[in-house]
Write a protein that holds these residues in place. Structure first.
Motif, mmCIF file in Angstrom:
data_model
loop_
_atom_site.group_PDB
_atom_site.id
_atom_site.type_symbol
_atom_site.label_atom_id
_atom_site.label_comp_id
_atom_site.label_asym_id
_atom_site.label_seq_id
_atom_site.Cartn_x
_atom_site.Cartn_y
_atom_site.Cartn_z
ATOM 1 N N PRO A 40 1.843 9.967 9.516
ATOM 2 C CA PRO A 40 1.080 9.819 10.964
ATOM 3 C C PRO A 40 -0.268 10.069 10.964
ATOM 4 O O PRO A 40 -0.803 10.025 12.055
ATOM 5 N N ARG A 41 -0.764 10.347 9.808
ATOM 6 C CA ARG A 41 -2.277 10.379 9.896
ATOM 7 C C ARG A 41 -3.185 9.440 10.709
ATOM 8 O O ARG A 41 -4.161 9.754 11.461
ATOM 9 N N LEU A 42 -3.145 8.066 10.511
ATOM 10 C CA LEU A 42 -3.794 7.227 11.201
ATOM 11 C C LEU A 42 -3.035 6.437 12.401
ATOM 12 O O LEU A 42 -3.771 6.415 13.311
ATOM 13 N N PRO A 43 -1.781 6.256 12.361
ATOM 14 C CA PRO A 43 -0.981 5.763 13.586
ATOM 15 C C PRO A 43 -1.324 6.710 14.803
ATOM 16 O O PRO A 43 -1.430 5.986 15.930
ATOM 17 N N LEU A 82 -1.878 6.402 0.737
ATOM 18 C CA LEU A 82 -3.135 6.366 1.429
ATOM 19 C C LEU A 82 -2.531 6.145 2.933
ATOM 20 O O LEU A 82 -1.702 5.580 3.579
ATOM 21 N N ALA A 83 -3.517 6.893 3.772
ATOM 22 C CA ALA A 83 -3.517 6.616 5.243
ATOM 23 C C ALA A 83 -3.399 5.266 5.713
ATOM 24 O O ALA A 83 -4.427 4.586 5.158
ATOM 25 N N HIS A 84 -2.607 4.955 6.462
ATOM 26 C CA HIS A 84 -2.468 3.317 6.734
ATOM 27 C C HIS A 84 -1.708 3.187 8.192
ATOM 28 O O HIS A 84 -0.983 3.878 8.768
ATOM 29 N N ALA A 85 -2.109 2.080 8.641
ATOM 30 C CA ALA A 85 -1.287 1.606 9.750
ATOM 31 C C ALA A 85 -1.414 0.059 10.007
ATOM 32 O O ALA A 85 -2.540 -0.503 9.383
ATOM 33 N N LEU A 86 -0.842 -0.929 11.019
ATOM 34 C CA LEU A 86 -1.064 -2.036 11.299
ATOM 35 C C LEU A 86 -1.051 -2.180 12.881
ATOM 36 O O LEU A 86 -0.178 -1.521 13.532
ATOM 37 N N ALA A 108 -13.100 -2.068 17.359
ATOM 38 C CA ALA A 108 -14.358 -1.290 16.363
ATOM 39 C C ALA A 108 -14.328 0.095 17.133
ATOM 40 O O ALA A 108 -14.690 0.846 16.518
ATOM 41 N N ARG A 109 -14.540 0.139 18.440
ATOM 42 C CA ARG A 109 -14.694 1.375 19.042
ATOM 43 C C ARG A 109 -13.586 2.293 18.640
ATOM 44 O O ARG A 109 -14.019 3.612 18.561
ATOM 45 N N VAL A 110 -12.412 2.037 18.894
ATOM 46 C CA VAL A 110 -11.216 2.721 18.560
ATOM 47 C C VAL A 110 -11.349 3.336 17.272
ATOM 48 O O VAL A 110 -10.975 4.272 16.880
ATOM 49 N N LEU A 111 -11.473 2.317 16.302
ATOM 50 C CA LEU A 111 -11.480 2.753 14.846
ATOM 51 C C LEU A 111 -12.767 3.747 14.436
ATOM 52 O O LEU A 111 -12.563 4.487 13.656
ATOM 53 N N ASN A 112 -14.030 3.318 15.077
ATOM 54 C CA ASN A 112 -14.943 4.191 14.968
ATOM 55 C C ASN A 112 -14.718 5.684 15.132
ATOM 56 O O ASN A 112 -14.888 6.466 14.590
ATOM 57 N N ASP A 113 -14.216 5.775 16.502
ATOM 58 C CA ASP A 113 -13.690 6.962 17.017
ATOM 59 C C ASP A 113 -12.539 7.836 16.173
ATOM 60 O O ASP A 113 -12.743 9.010 15.790
ATOM 61 N N VAL A 114 -11.796 7.093 15.515
ATOM 62 C CA VAL A 114 -10.490 7.837 14.938
ATOM 63 C C VAL A 114 -10.975 7.967 13.470
ATOM 64 O O VAL A 114 -10.768 9.273 12.979
ATOM 65 N N ALA A 118 -10.614 12.071 13.033
ATOM 66 C CA ALA A 118 -9.253 12.178 12.272
ATOM 67 C C ALA A 118 -9.035 12.950 11.131
ATOM 68 O O ALA A 118 -9.642 12.297 10.270
ATOM 69 N N PRO A 119 -8.744 14.098 11.256
ATOM 70 C CA PRO A 119 -9.070 14.785 9.799
ATOM 71 C C PRO A 119 -7.814 14.528 8.581
ATOM 72 O O PRO A 119 -6.617 13.613 8.993
ATOM 73 N N GLY A 120 -8.041 14.399 7.280
ATOM 74 C CA GLY A 120 -7.212 14.123 6.408
ATOM 75 C C GLY A 120 -6.867 12.617 5.990
ATOM 76 O O GLY A 120 -5.922 12.376 5.258
#
Length: 142
Positions: A40-43, A82-86, A108-114, A118-120
């Motif tokens: 769940p770390r990235l999703p 590895l932390a991951h998502a699609l 780009a904005r969302v990924l930058n923020d996350v 997001a820890p870990g």
């Protein structure tokens, strides 16, 4: 990827795809969606951040499942811990250059923020897989 792992900063893996706005005549309401398995770390932060896009309907493991044994994320991220998502974006929203620029800016904005918050994300953690396949020596088989 291997260099990042060896340097003690494992990469975060994100794949971006698109899906059709309808399937067999049935409209798909989602503007975008996050596909994922057990890690769940990235999703989860991605889902939360995508929900901040005005007017966007965001799906969770729709219109497809992120639980696919042997797919790219499974082979390159799940098995390595590895932390991951699609992320899937509906095709009619990105057909024209304007839509591509708009969704590119959103992502780009969302990924930058996350990635900042997001820890870990840069740790190796084996979360297993809902596919029933074994994904590393230290994960829970449940």
């Amino acid at each position: 990827m291997e260099a990042g792992i060896a340097a003690g900063k494992p990469p975060v893996i994100l794949s971006v795809h698109s899906f059709t706005q309808a399937w067999k005549g049935v409209p798909r309401p989602w503007s975008a969606a996050v596909l994922w398995d057990k890690d769940p770390r990235l999703p989860l932060p991605l889902l939360k951040a995508l929900h901040t896009i005005p007017g966007a309907e965001i799906g969770d493991n729709v219109p497809y499942s992120g639980q696919l044994k042997g797919d790219t994320l499974y082979r390159h991220a799940t098995l390595r811990g590895l932390a991951h998502a699609l992320v899937e974006v509906r095709q009619d929203l990105i057909l024209a250059a304007e839509g591509q620029a708009e969704w590119g800016a959103h992502l780009a904005r969302v990924l930058n923020d996350v990635l900042r918050a997001a820890p870990g994300l840069h740790r190796i953690e084996h979360h297993g897989s809902n596919t029933g396949a074994c994904c590393g020596k230290d994960h829970d088989h449940g």
